[in-house]
Design a protein around this motif. Sequence first.
Motif, short mmCIF file in Angstrom:
data_model
loop_
_atom_site.label_atom_id
_atom_site.label_comp_id
_atom_site.label_asym_id
_atom_site.label_seq_id
_atom_site.Cartn_x
_atom_site.Cartn_y
_atom_site.Cartn_z
N ALA A 175 40.02 -28.15 -2.50
CA ALA A 175 40.42 -29.21 -1.58
C ALA A 175 39.24 -29.97 -0.98
CB ALA A 175 41.25 -28.60 -0.45
N ARG A 176 38.01 -29.65 -1.40
CA ARG A 176 36.86 -30.29 -0.80
C ARG A 176 36.53 -31.60 -1.51
NH1 ARG A 176 33.85 -24.54 -0.99
NH2 ARG A 176 35.28 -23.48 0.46
N ARG A 177 35.66 -32.37 -0.88
CA ARG A 177 35.30 -33.69 -1.42
C ARG A 177 34.36 -33.54 -2.61
NH1 ARG A 177 30.10 -34.92 -0.24
NH2 ARG A 177 29.12 -33.97 1.59
N PRO A 178 34.27 -34.55 -3.46
CA PRO A 178 33.26 -34.54 -4.52
C PRO A 178 31.85 -34.52 -3.94
CG PRO A 178 34.93 -36.22 -4.93
CD PRO A 178 35.15 -35.74 -3.53
N GLY A 179 30.89 -34.09 -4.75
CA GLY A 179 29.50 -34.08 -4.34
C GLY A 179 29.00 -32.76 -3.81
N LEU A 180 29.89 -31.75 -3.75
CA LEU A 180 29.50 -30.45 -3.20
C LEU A 180 29.17 -29.47 -4.32
CD1 LEU A 180 32.11 -30.15 -0.31
CD2 LEU A 180 29.84 -31.21 -0.30
N GLY A 181 28.49 -28.41 -3.97
CA GLY A 181 28.06 -27.43 -4.95
C GLY A 181 29.18 -26.49 -5.36
N VAL A 182 29.25 -26.18 -6.64
CA VAL A 182 30.21 -25.22 -7.19
C VAL A 182 29.49 -24.39 -8.26
CG1 VAL A 182 32.28 -26.60 -6.74
CG2 VAL A 182 31.04 -26.91 -8.88
N HIS A 183 30.15 -23.32 -8.67
CA HIS A 183 29.59 -22.46 -9.72
C HIS A 183 30.71 -21.58 -10.26
CE1 HIS A 183 29.73 -18.89 -7.05
NE2 HIS A 183 29.47 -19.78 -6.10
N GLY A 184 30.41 -20.90 -11.32
CA GLY A 184 31.39 -20.01 -11.95
C GLY A 184 31.43 -20.17 -13.46
N ALA A 216 0.82 -1.21 0.00
CA ALA A 216 0.00 0.00 0.00
C ALA A 216 0.86 1.26 0.00
CB ALA A 216 -0.93 -0.01 1.21
N ALA A 217 2.10 1.15 0.51
CA ALA A 217 3.02 2.29 0.52
C ALA A 217 3.77 2.43 -0.80
CB ALA A 217 4.01 2.15 1.67
N GLY A 218 3.43 1.58 -1.78
CA GLY A 218 4.04 1.69 -3.10
C GLY A 218 5.33 0.94 -3.28
N VAL A 219 5.60 -0.04 -2.38
CA VAL A 219 6.84 -0.81 -2.48
C VAL A 219 6.67 -1.91 -3.53
CG1 VAL A 219 8.46 -2.31 -1.26
CG2 VAL A 219 7.44 -0.34 -0.08
N GLN A 220 7.61 -1.97 -4.47
CA GLN A 220 7.66 -3.02 -5.48
C GLN A 220 8.74 -4.02 -5.07
OE1 GLN A 220 5.25 -2.38 -7.82
NE2 GLN A 220 4.98 -0.44 -6.72
N ILE A 221 8.52 -5.31 -5.30
CA ILE A 221 9.47 -6.35 -4.89
C ILE A 221 10.12 -6.98 -6.11
CG2 ILE A 221 9.65 -8.67 -3.91
CD1 ILE A 221 7.87 -7.96 -1.72
N ILE A 222 11.43 -7.15 -6.02
CA ILE A 222 12.20 -7.94 -6.99
C ILE A 222 12.93 -9.02 -6.20
CG2 ILE A 222 14.15 -7.95 -8.60
CD1 ILE A 222 13.44 -5.02 -9.26
N ILE A 223 12.75 -10.27 -6.58
CA ILE A 223 13.47 -11.38 -5.95
C ILE A 223 14.49 -11.91 -6.95
CG2 ILE A 223 13.29 -13.64 -4.88
CD1 ILE A 223 10.53 -12.98 -4.00
N ALA A 224 15.72 -12.13 -6.47
CA ALA A 224 16.82 -12.49 -7.36
C ALA A 224 17.71 -13.53 -6.72
CB ALA A 224 17.65 -11.24 -7.69
N SER A 225 18.54 -14.15 -7.54
CA SER A 225 19.74 -14.83 -7.06
C SER A 225 20.86 -14.49 -8.02
CB SER A 225 19.55 -16.35 -6.94
OG SER A 225 19.35 -16.95 -8.21
N ASP A 226 22.09 -14.68 -7.59
CA ASP A 226 23.23 -14.25 -8.39
C ASP A 226 23.75 -15.33 -9.33
OD1 ASP A 226 23.89 -15.63 -6.06
OD2 ASP A 226 25.83 -14.66 -5.83
N HIS A 227 23.40 -16.59 -9.08
CA HIS A 227 23.85 -17.72 -9.91
C HIS A 227 23.20 -18.98 -9.36
CE1 HIS A 227 26.39 -18.88 -6.53
NE2 HIS A 227 26.88 -17.65 -6.51
N GLY A 228 23.38 -20.07 -10.07
CA GLY A 228 22.98 -21.37 -9.56
C GLY A 228 24.19 -22.17 -9.11
N HIS A 229 23.99 -23.44 -8.86
CA HIS A 229 25.06 -24.36 -8.48
C HIS A 229 24.92 -25.64 -9.29
CE1 HIS A 229 27.05 -23.04 -4.55
NE2 HIS A 229 26.17 -22.07 -4.78
N ILE A 230 26.04 -26.28 -9.56
CA ILE A 230 26.04 -27.67 -10.03
C ILE A 230 26.98 -28.45 -9.13
CG2 ILE A 230 25.34 -27.15 -12.38
CD1 ILE A 230 28.25 -27.34 -13.25
N THR A 231 27.07 -29.75 -9.35
CA THR A 231 27.76 -30.63 -8.40
C THR A 231 29.14 -31.02 -8.91
OG1 THR A 231 25.70 -31.48 -7.49
CG2 THR A 231 27.64 -32.88 -7.26
N ALA A 232 30.13 -30.86 -8.04
CA ALA A 232 31.50 -31.26 -8.36
C ALA A 232 31.61 -32.78 -8.33
CB ALA A 232 32.46 -30.65 -7.34
N HIS A 233 32.25 -33.36 -9.39
CA HIS A 233 32.33 -34.83 -9.39
C HIS A 233 33.76 -35.36 -9.36
CE1 HIS A 233 33.58 -35.18 -13.61
NE2 HIS A 233 32.59 -34.39 -13.97
#
Length: 499
Positions: free
Chosen positions: A378-387, A244-261
């Motif tokens: 140095a981390r184990r396989p199965g964890l999230g990475v991105h880039g 009611a105060a005129g606030v507009q919402i934008i929801i975002a994320s900066d990237h996703g993740h895939i799994t290191a194997h």
Amino acid sequence: MKILVVSFDGLRPDLISPELTPNIERVQRSGTTLSRHRTVYPSETRVAFPSLVTGATSSKHGMVGNKYVDRKAVPQLYVDTADARLIEQLNRESNGGLMTAPTLGEILHKAGKSLAVLTTNTPGTTRLFNHLAEAFGHLRFSGHFREACSPNDLLDQAKAHLGPLPPAPPQGQPDTDGQVWITSAFLDFVWPTLEPDVTIISYGEPDTTSHFHGTGAAATREIISFCDAQFGRVLDWWEADGRAAGVQIIIASDHGHITAHSRVSVIEELKADGFTPGPAPEAGVDLVVVPGQVGAFYLADRSENNLGRVVEALTERPWCGPIFTAPRNAVEGMARGSFASSLVFADHERAPDVYFSFRSDDIVDEFGLVGRTWYDNARRPGLGVHGGLHPKELAAVGIVAGTAFRDPGQNSDIPSGICDFAPTVLHLLGVLIPVSMTGRVLREVLQNAADLPAIRLEPEVFETGLNGYRQILRRICVDQTTYLEGGSVASSDLSEAAE
């Protein structure tokens, strides 16, 4: 009109559901979902968030990676942009040249408007959301790190209401306390006290938990749910008062993740080719391999012949995905077999001599999520990475809601990107959009979108390679704006991903 941008660091759009994220899903029902929303390359936090606040790719704003080498420094300087004090020092020593494109903070200040930032990201990330906040008197709060906060008097007032900044959790542990603090800071102090024209709330999860537990792991799902519940407090306020105060919402994320194997040591592999690589500039190092999921090489000998040697060595490795060097022409890089870095809008003067992404695939991981990749940490396989350039790394959350936007419950299948939010915000506020912005106003999701002329979509596919190595890059153009759809290496006689 006021704008509230809420980001969830590293959240894959396909993890949004009524069960896991009922409050984000509630906004989807009341707003419009950008179903083909993408981030930038490299798909790293401290490249993407500068793109959010500049409305531009790294070729414009100059944050070329989470970490990079500053060649102009004497001696050359290894820069970790997670360090808020280093970020402030570099900006001061460069006479304000840290970011080479104007940010929302600067633009809004010149227009007589305000920006408030509240985050639980690293101190450096927090500062990059509005690195000149001190000069403008803008509020910038970290949920943990005093060195990233400004101004002192407002922080002291907030702490008097809310209690002290909670300590950062131990490495690898989900961050809950910080999310609560920044949410309460917005609801109980920032909005009632300042009513900023634009507010950015950045929840630093699920990124950290994904890196240490896995993208679809129970711990990651729990922190996604927790952050969604904190956002639910904001959404309750918005539905009761903010809208009611005129606030507009934008929801975002900066990237996703895939799994290191499968892990590889890039430094050790390049030693076998006669190079003397290292993780930072120092005597005797002829090839700096910047640590991280995005391959970034800085060569001591920058001759075309030596550049070709490096790229040829990469093309012979089964773990190497798309490769980029400085442009030879509109498609090819200076080194044979590489793409021009301008194809992915990563050709800033600070950019490394070679960018590469690790080779990825579309195999379903142990959590039932599509997307796996080689990695170097140095981390184990199965964890999230991105880039890199896998479509699930590039896929980002984009949802808009409020009176400025289309009828509720809609999906927009027009491609969009993280660079589009800043020009859209400025358009809604009636502020002139600078020519530095490479993003576009998301007119198709605004009210009266039906009156717009048809939007022209033009897919693009590029290929190049060397010997048995072939790489493919996919983009799509929406009128004059181009988005990255994904990059990959075609099947060849190189061995496929290790199991």
